[in-house]
Design a protein around this motif. Structure first.
Motif, PDB file in Angstrom:
ATOM      1  N   THR A  68     -12.562 121.087 -29.862  1.00 21.07           N
ATOM      2  CA  THR A  68     -11.479 120.381 -30.551  1.00 21.07           C
ATOM      3  C   THR A  68     -10.747 119.477 -29.570  1.00 21.07           C
ATOM      4  OG1 THR A  68     -11.172 122.307 -31.970  1.00 21.07           O
ATOM      5  CG2 THR A  68      -9.380 120.723 -31.915  1.00 21.07           C
ATOM      6  N   TRP A  69     -10.510 118.242 -29.981  1.00 18.67           N
ATOM      7  CA  TRP A  69      -9.725 117.332 -29.159  1.00 18.67           C
ATOM      8  C   TRP A  69      -8.252 117.645 -29.354  1.00 18.67           C
ATOM      9  CZ3 TRP A  69     -11.978 111.725 -29.829  1.00 18.67           C
ATOM     10  CH2 TRP A  69     -13.301 111.714 -29.401  1.00 18.67           C
ATOM     11  N   ILE A  70      -7.534 117.773 -28.255  1.00 22.63           N
ATOM     12  CA  ILE A  70      -6.082 117.992 -28.308  1.00 22.63           C
ATOM     13  C   ILE A  70      -5.370 116.649 -28.168  1.00 22.63           C
ATOM     14  CG2 ILE A  70      -4.114 119.083 -27.176  1.00 22.63           C
ATOM     15  CD1 ILE A  70      -6.053 121.310 -26.301  1.00 22.63           C
ATOM     16  N   VAL A  71      -5.799 115.849 -27.172  1.00 22.17           N
ATOM     17  CA  VAL A  71      -5.222 114.526 -26.921  1.00 22.17           C
ATOM     18  C   VAL A  71      -6.361 113.558 -26.662  1.00 22.17           C
ATOM     19  CG1 VAL A  71      -3.784 113.164 -25.361  1.00 22.17           C
ATOM     20  CG2 VAL A  71      -3.115 115.499 -25.931  1.00 22.17           C
ATOM     21  N   ASP A  72      -6.363 112.424 -27.363  1.00 23.22           N
ATOM     22  CA  ASP A  72      -7.413 111.422 -27.151  1.00 23.22           C
ATOM     23  C   ASP A  72      -6.887 109.995 -27.205  1.00 23.22           C
ATOM     24  OD1 ASP A  72      -6.907 111.308 -29.865  1.00 23.22           O
ATOM     25  OD2 ASP A  72      -9.014 111.139 -30.440  1.00 23.22           O
ATOM     26  N   SER A  73      -5.572 109.809 -27.190  1.00 22.32           N
ATOM     27  CA  SER A  73      -5.005 108.460 -27.181  1.00 22.32           C
ATOM     28  C   SER A  73      -3.953 108.363 -26.081  1.00 22.32           C
ATOM     29  CB  SER A  73      -4.376 108.131 -28.541  1.00 22.32           C
ATOM     30  OG  SER A  73      -3.268 108.974 -28.780  1.00 22.32           O
ATOM     31  N   LYS A  74      -3.743 107.139 -25.592  1.00 18.19           N
ATOM     32  CA  LYS A  74      -2.780 106.889 -24.512  1.00 18.19           C
ATOM     33  C   LYS A  74      -3.023 107.823 -23.340  1.00 18.19           C
ATOM     34  CE  LYS A  74       0.594 105.168 -27.755  1.00 18.19           C
ATOM     35  NZ  LYS A  74       1.856 105.413 -28.440  1.00 18.19           N
TER      36      LYS A  74
END
Length: 179
Positions: A24-30
């Protein structure tokens, strides 16, 4: 759960079960180059260092409540990250100093010590470990973890497990023995 960073084609902070399932992706932007990562096991927060953005950030295990703890030149070239009580601890690889950063007030940064060749920092204290309950990978009466002949990995919860084999072996049809 296993938490990790990746800054290949798309930078991100992720989690999965110990057997690699349910990624699962937790953070993928900025986010550009997340490296060091630390967990607040009690409050379920994940902290990470982004060496490209010169920042230390935090989010909960689902990627919500994200915010920047500290950003800028003061924390360039950080490696390693640990959390204990009100502070984050990290290593500045430029001058090999151990930094203490207040995780609630990023303006409170102190250099604690200098260590030759320091690249990582860990906090060893009884309070940093949660109590361990019985789990699926406990050693059975025959000395095998979780009944697995080689490697036992916790799965979706502490009651479930997956057996794996060392390199050069394959898992038998029983899902436990390696051949």
């Amino acid at each position: 759960k296993l938490f990790f960073t990746d800054y290949g084609n798309a930078a991100k902070v992720e989690r999965c079960d110990m057997d690699g399932m349910n990624r699962t992706w937790i953070v993928d932007s900025k986010i550009e180059q997340p490296t060091a990562l630390a967990l607040d096991l009690i409050n379920k927060y994940v902290y990470w260092v982004d060496i490209y953005l010169d920042s230390v950030e935090v989010a909960d295990y689902q990627g919500r409540r994200r915010h920047t703890i500290i950003k800028g030149r003061q924390i360039r070239h950080l490696c390693g990250l640990a959390v204990f009580e009100n502070y984050l601890y990290t290593v500045n690889s430029d001058n090999l100093s151990i930094l203490q950063i207040n995780r609630y007030n990023g303006t409170d940064v102190q250099s604690l010590a200098r260590l030759d060749n320091a690249k990582e920092v860990r906090v060893y204290q009884k309070r940093t470990q949660t109590a361990v309950r019985s789990h699926a990978c406990e050693v059975d009466p025959y000395g095998m973890p979780g009944g697995c002949s080689h490697i036992c990995l916790l799965s979706s919860n502490y009651k479930a497990r997956t057996c794996r084999c060392r390199t050069g072996f394959i898992l038998g049809s029983d899902g436990r023995s390696c051949k």
